[in-house]
Write an enzyme that holds these catalytic residues in place. Structure first.
Site, PDB file in Angstrom:
ATOM      1  N   HIS A 132      -7.051  -8.147  -2.870  1.00 16.98           N
ATOM      2  CA  HIS A 132      -5.689  -7.624  -2.715  1.00 16.98           C
ATOM      3  C   HIS A 132      -5.575  -6.212  -3.308  1.00 16.98           C
ATOM      4  O   HIS A 132      -5.081  -5.289  -2.657  1.00 16.98           O
ATOM      5  CB  HIS A 132      -4.699  -8.572  -3.401  1.00 16.98           C
ATOM      6  CG  HIS A 132      -3.274  -8.135  -3.309  1.00 16.98           C
ATOM      7  ND1 HIS A 132      -2.416  -8.594  -2.329  1.00 16.98           N
ATOM      8  CD2 HIS A 132      -2.539  -7.265  -4.064  1.00 16.98           C
ATOM      9  CE1 HIS A 132      -1.229  -8.028  -2.494  1.00 16.98           C
ATOM     10  NE2 HIS A 132      -1.279  -7.221  -3.538  1.00 16.98           N
ATOM     11  N   GLU A 133      -6.044  -6.056  -4.530  1.00 16.42           N
ATOM     12  CA  GLU A 133      -5.931  -4.732  -5.176  1.00 16.42           C
ATOM     13  C   GLU A 133      -6.828  -3.717  -4.482  1.00 16.42           C
ATOM     14  O   GLU A 133      -6.454  -2.546  -4.344  1.00 16.42           O
ATOM     15  CB  GLU A 133      -6.250  -4.828  -6.676  1.00 16.42           C
ATOM     16  CG  GLU A 133      -5.310  -5.736  -7.476  1.00 16.42           C
ATOM     17  CD  GLU A 133      -3.824  -5.419  -7.302  1.00 16.42           C
ATOM     18  OE1 GLU A 133      -3.477  -4.276  -6.940  1.00 16.42           O
ATOM     19  OE2 GLU A 133      -2.999  -6.325  -7.509  1.00 16.42           O
ATOM     20  N   HIS A 136      -5.029  -2.310  -1.557  1.00 16.15           N
ATOM     21  CA  HIS A 136      -4.120  -1.206  -1.902  1.00 16.15           C
ATOM     22  C   HIS A 136      -4.893   0.105  -2.040  1.00 16.15           C
ATOM     23  O   HIS A 136      -4.404   1.159  -1.648  1.00 16.15           O
ATOM     24  CB  HIS A 136      -3.382  -1.508  -3.210  1.00 16.15           C
ATOM     25  CG  HIS A 136      -2.283  -2.523  -3.078  1.00 16.15           C
ATOM     26  ND1 HIS A 136      -1.384  -2.532  -2.044  1.00 16.15           N
ATOM     27  CD2 HIS A 136      -1.935  -3.571  -3.881  1.00 16.15           C
ATOM     28  CE1 HIS A 136      -0.524  -3.530  -2.202  1.00 16.15           C
ATOM     29  NE2 HIS A 136      -0.844  -4.180  -3.305  1.00 16.15           N
ATOM     30  N   CYS A 143       1.781  -7.265   3.036  1.00 14.83           N
ATOM     31  CA  CYS A 143       1.823  -7.802   4.397  1.00 14.83           C
ATOM     32  C   CYS A 143       2.795  -8.983   4.423  1.00 14.83           C
ATOM     33  O   CYS A 143       2.861  -9.766   3.470  1.00 14.83           O
ATOM     34  CB  CYS A 143       0.418  -8.256   4.790  1.00 14.83           C
ATOM     35  SG  CYS A 143       0.318  -9.029   6.414  1.00 14.83           S
ATOM     36  N   CYS A 170      -4.016  -6.162   9.110  1.00 11.54           N
ATOM     37  CA  CYS A 170      -4.448  -5.441   7.904  1.00 11.54           C
ATOM     38  C   CYS A 170      -5.910  -5.010   8.026  1.00 11.54           C
ATOM     39  O   CYS A 170      -6.282  -3.935   7.583  1.00 11.54           O
ATOM     40  CB  CYS A 170      -4.253  -6.305   6.659  1.00 11.54           C
ATOM     41  SG  CYS A 170      -2.525  -6.512   6.208  1.00 11.54           S
TER      42      CYS A 170
HETATM   43 ZN   LIG Z   1       0.091  -5.807  -4.190  1.00 12.74          ZN
HETATM   44 ZN   LIG Z   2      -2.015  -8.739   6.575  1.00 12.70          ZN
END
Ligand SMILES: [Zn+2]
Ligand SMILES: [Zn+2]
Length: 184
Positions: A132-133, A136, A143, A170
């Site tokens: 996740h990070e 970014h 999302c 994504c």
């Molecule tokens: Zn985040």
């Molecule tokens: Zn996504």
């Protein structure tokens, strides 16, 4: 200059073979080279004794400083509970343009929530939050898809609901936002 790689900086509390395992699992999702870098120790002055937490922005600044001129991404694994400027806690924080991030491990452990330890669940949560990070740092926003790794985790249940991978949208954005190219 080292380019095109992700570096995990482990907390001193983490076993070397465990961090290596995390790096392999993140590499599978990201499809890029993930290596374990040197140990990252959080400075005691980042501790807020009234909150019993560490300040995320200070930790992120420190990680970005350690990244220096590398073109790869750097993610520190911080074995503490952390908060953000406007958030009572954070599972992690990332610099969208700095290529650096951290994941706070404390709330990813069942023991934090008074539940029996579960090593494999903990490891899966850590992988999700690292990816996740990293997302970014590739420039991805949050999302709306609750199963996508880029979905914002407001609670640990949100983290458990989402998968460790990017949804198709994504994934395509990530490729189009430059993948592992150096940040301009
Ligand atoms: Zn985040
Ligand atoms: Zn996504």
């Amino acid at each position: 200059m080292i380019s095109g790689k992700v570096f995990l900086l482990p907390a001193p509390t983490l076993a070397a073979d465990w961090t290596e395992k995390m790096s392999r699992r993140v590499a599978e999702v990201e499809n890029c080279s993930v290596r374990v870098g040197r140990t990252f120790t959080v400075r005691s002055e980042y501790y807020n004794s009234s909150r019993l937490q560490y300040r995320g922005e200070d930790i992120l600044y420190e990680v970005c400083t350690q990244r220096g001129e590398r073109s790869g991404r750097v993610v520190a694994l911080v074995d503490h509970d952390c908060y953000g400027a406007s958030l009572t806690f954070v599972f992690g924080q990332a610099s969208l343009r700095g290529g650096c991030a951290f994941v706070a491990l404390a709330r990813l452990r069942n023991s934090f929530w008074g539940k029996p330890p579960d090593d494999s669940l903990f490891a899966l949560r850590v992988v999700k939050e690292i990816v996740h990070e990293l997302g970014h740092t590739w420039g991805l926003p949050h999302c709306a898809d609750p199963k996508c790794v880029m979905h914002f985790s407001n609670t640990i249940a949100d983290t458990d609901r989402k998968g460790p991978a990017y949804c198709a949208i994504c994934h395509s954005k990530r490729n189009s936002c430059g993948g592992l190219k150096p940040i301009p």
